[in-house]
Write an enzyme that holds these catalytic residues in place. Structure first.
Site, short mmCIF file in Angstrom:
data_model
loop_
_atom_site.label_atom_id
_atom_site.label_comp_id
_atom_site.label_asym_id
_atom_site.label_seq_id
_atom_site.Cartn_x
_atom_site.Cartn_y
_atom_site.Cartn_z
N CYS A 297 -9.60 -53.37 -33.11
CA CYS A 297 -9.90 -52.40 -32.45
C CYS A 297 -9.76 -52.99 -31.03
CB CYS A 297 -10.78 -51.50 -33.00
SG CYS A 297 -10.60 -51.12 -34.35
N HIS B 204 -12.46 -47.58 -25.93
CA HIS B 204 -12.16 -47.37 -27.51
C HIS B 204 -12.25 -46.06 -27.65
CE1 HIS B 204 -9.92 -48.41 -31.65
NE2 HIS B 204 -11.67 -48.34 -31.71
N ASN C 202 -8.45 -42.43 -34.26
CA ASN C 202 -8.53 -44.18 -34.12
C ASN C 202 -7.21 -44.86 -34.37
OD1 ASN C 202 -9.22 -46.95 -34.53
ND2 ASN C 202 -11.35 -46.63 -35.19
O1 UT7 Z 1 -12.35 -48.92 -34.87
C1 UT7 Z 1 -14.06 -49.76 -35.44
C2 UT7 Z 1 -14.82 -49.83 -34.94
N1 UT7 Z 1 -15.39 -48.33 -35.89
C3 UT7 Z 1 -16.50 -46.90 -35.71
O2 UT7 Z 1 -16.70 -47.00 -34.19
C4 UT7 Z 1 -16.36 -46.32 -36.73
C5 UT7 Z 1 -18.25 -46.65 -36.31
N2 UT7 Z 1 -18.95 -45.27 -36.71
C6 UT7 Z 1 -18.58 -44.44 -37.18
O3 UT7 Z 1 -17.97 -43.62 -36.60
C7 UT7 Z 1 -19.25 -43.39 -37.88
O4 UT7 Z 1 -20.01 -44.37 -39.23
C8 UT7 Z 1 -18.74 -42.54 -39.26
C9 UT7 Z 1 -17.96 -41.31 -39.08
C10 UT7 Z 1 -17.38 -43.55 -40.10
C11 UT7 Z 1 -19.42 -42.04 -40.16
O5 UT7 Z 1 -20.26 -41.05 -39.52
P1 UT7 Z 1 -21.91 -40.84 -39.74
O6 UT7 Z 1 -22.88 -39.73 -39.36
O7 UT7 Z 1 -22.27 -42.52 -39.96
O8 UT7 Z 1 -21.80 -40.56 -41.79
P2 UT7 Z 1 -22.13 -41.29 -43.18
O9 UT7 Z 1 -21.38 -42.28 -43.27
O10 UT7 Z 1 -23.80 -41.70 -42.66
O11 UT7 Z 1 -22.08 -39.56 -44.30
C12 UT7 Z 1 -22.64 -39.14 -44.21
C13 UT7 Z 1 -22.50 -37.93 -45.00
C14 UT7 Z 1 -22.17 -39.59 -46.68
O12 UT7 Z 1 -23.03 -38.49 -48.00
P3 UT7 Z 1 -24.38 -38.82 -48.23
O13 UT7 Z 1 -24.44 -39.77 -48.84
O14 UT7 Z 1 -25.28 -38.05 -47.05
O15 UT7 Z 1 -24.77 -37.42 -49.22
C15 UT7 Z 1 -20.99 -39.80 -46.83
O16 UT7 Z 1 -20.65 -39.62 -48.19
O17 UT7 Z 1 -21.41 -37.62 -45.13
C16 UT7 Z 1 -20.94 -38.29 -46.38
N3 UT7 Z 1 -19.09 -38.77 -45.65
C17 UT7 Z 1 -18.16 -36.94 -46.05
N4 UT7 Z 1 -18.16 -36.40 -46.06
C18 UT7 Z 1 -17.52 -35.19 -46.03
C19 UT7 Z 1 -18.44 -39.32 -45.52
N5 UT7 Z 1 -16.72 -39.46 -45.66
C20 UT7 Z 1 -17.22 -37.58 -44.95
C21 UT7 Z 1 -16.32 -36.81 -45.36
N6 UT7 Z 1 -16.04 -35.70 -45.55
N7 UT7 Z 1 -14.53 -36.91 -44.60
#
Ligand code: UT7
Length: 323
Positions: free
Chosen positions: A113, A250, A280
């Site tokens: 990225c 980004h 992204n």
């Molecule tokens: O470009 C390279 C750099 N990349 C980035 O900058 C991405 C960085 N990270 C992020 O943008 C975020 O961490 C994400 C968007 C990937 C995830 O957001 P988050 O607030 O960190 O969510 P999480 O991973 O903590 O997930 C929260 C919950 C989980 O459920 P539990 O374990 O709390 O029950 C996940 O399983 O959301 C669940 N979850 C989803 N639910 C519905 C994860 N993906 C999904 C989904 N739909 N697509």
């Protein structure tokens, strides 16, 4: 003093637009979750058989047209991509031929990225060292090819697209009032390579592999490192965040973009945001956002613009330039 000035900018997005609702048909996810956690509403996916080079060539043509420069006046083509057409040759050489160029040199940069930031910094060095006068810098990706469609935590986040800029050697007086690139700041730390990587590759597995990400961990690094590199690149140019006219970050996640802006004390009016429409697009995201912002009239001659990105590696960095 030699400066690298942006003469033209352009982008290309594949025709197929995929709204968040599409994922609801085969994954336990929702438009509401995707929008609230990432700010993404839709993304574009390349057509079957449409390779990264096709997107790159179209974006390059748009940038050359915007600059009023013919392809044969370009000395070097750099393509930032992690989704090349082939293991080799470089996608940049496919683009070079596609543009009808029979001179100059072309190579790819792989910094995920942060690829466009790395490519732009390298292009600036080629110009400053006298190895090129005009460089076409492209970010182009087809991340739809490396998604694991069963992994809801990653496959909803990425899209395909390409953006390009033409940069050209100019003379400046050496002050930070000059147009062109004022400073660059590059970093990587391979200790963190496993929090954002692909599960296969030519030498490790002879497969293409799928993207895997520990999202929360990447998020934590992102806000910290992006705010730091933005401050550092400005300090190198004798400037401060308060002097920024536009940040072109980004486009990974609206929450990363807003938290980084908050850390820098920047109002969101100064931040270019396209993540809702593109998702992204990895190395394509910054040139895409630059092109969209230029078309919207959000970038004016003389504006202090900072671009910053972080991604797999981890690799991150920033470029400060005067538009
Ligand atoms: O470009 C390279 C750099 N990349 C980035 O900058 C991405 C960085 N990270 C992020 O943008 C975020 O961490 C994400 C968007 C990937 C995830 O957001 P988050 O607030 O960190 O969510 P999480 O991973 O903590 O997930 C929260 C919950 C989980 O459920 P539990 O374990 O709390 O029950 C996940 O399983 O959301 C669940 N979850 C989803 N639910 C519905 C994860 N993906 C999904 C989904 N739909 N697509």
């Amino acid at each position: 003093m030699i400066r690298s000035v942006i003469r033209g900018v352009g982008h290309y997005l594949p025709d197929r637009v995929v709204p968040n609702e599409w994922f609801e048909s085969f994954l336990d996810t929702s438009d509401e979750w995707i929008v609230s956690r990432s700010g993404i509403e839709r993304r574009h996916f390349a057509a079957e058989g449409q390779p990264t080079s096709d997107l790159a060539i179209r974006a390059a043509r748009a940038a050359l047209g915007n600059a009023g420069i013919e392809a044969d006046a370009i000395d070097a083509v750099i393509v930032a991509t992690s989704t090349p057409d082939l293991t080799f040759p470089a996608t940049a050489t496919i683009v070079q031929a596609g543009l009808g160029m029979t001179c100059g040199f072309a190579f790819d940069v792989q910094a995920v990225c942060a690829g466009f930031i790395y490519a732009l910094a390298n292009a600036d060095s080629l110009i400053k060292s006298g190895q090129a006068e005009r460089v076409l810098v492209i970010g182009a990706e087809t991340f739809s090819r490396i998604m694991n469609w069963e992994d809801r935590s990653t496959c909803v986040l990425f899209g395909d697209g390409a953006g390009a800029v033409v940069i050209e050697r100019a003379e400046g007086d050496g002050s930070n009032a000059d147009r062109g690139i004022l400073a660059t700041d590059l970093h990587s730390d391979g200790r963190y390579r496993e929090i954002l990587q692909v599960s296969g590759g030519v030498s490790a597995s002879r497969t293409t592999g799928h993207l895997m990400m520990a999202g929360k961990e990447v998020f934590r690094h992102a806000v910290e490192k992006l705010a730091q590199t933005t401050t550092d690149v400005l300090a190198k140019a004798g400037l401060t965040p308060a002097e920024i006219d536009r940040v072109v970050p980004h486009q990974a996640n609206i929450r990363i973009i807003t938290r980084t802006a908050q850390k820098l004390g920047l109002p969101m009016e100064k931040v270019v945001v396209t993540v809702a429409d593109h998702g992204n697009t990895s190395a394509a995201s910054i040139p895409l956002a630059l092109s969209v912002a230029a078309a919207r009239g959000e970038l004016r001659t003389g504006d202090l613009v900072v671009t910053e990105a972080i991604g797999g590696g981890l690799a991150w960095g920033a470029v400060a330039l005067r538009w």
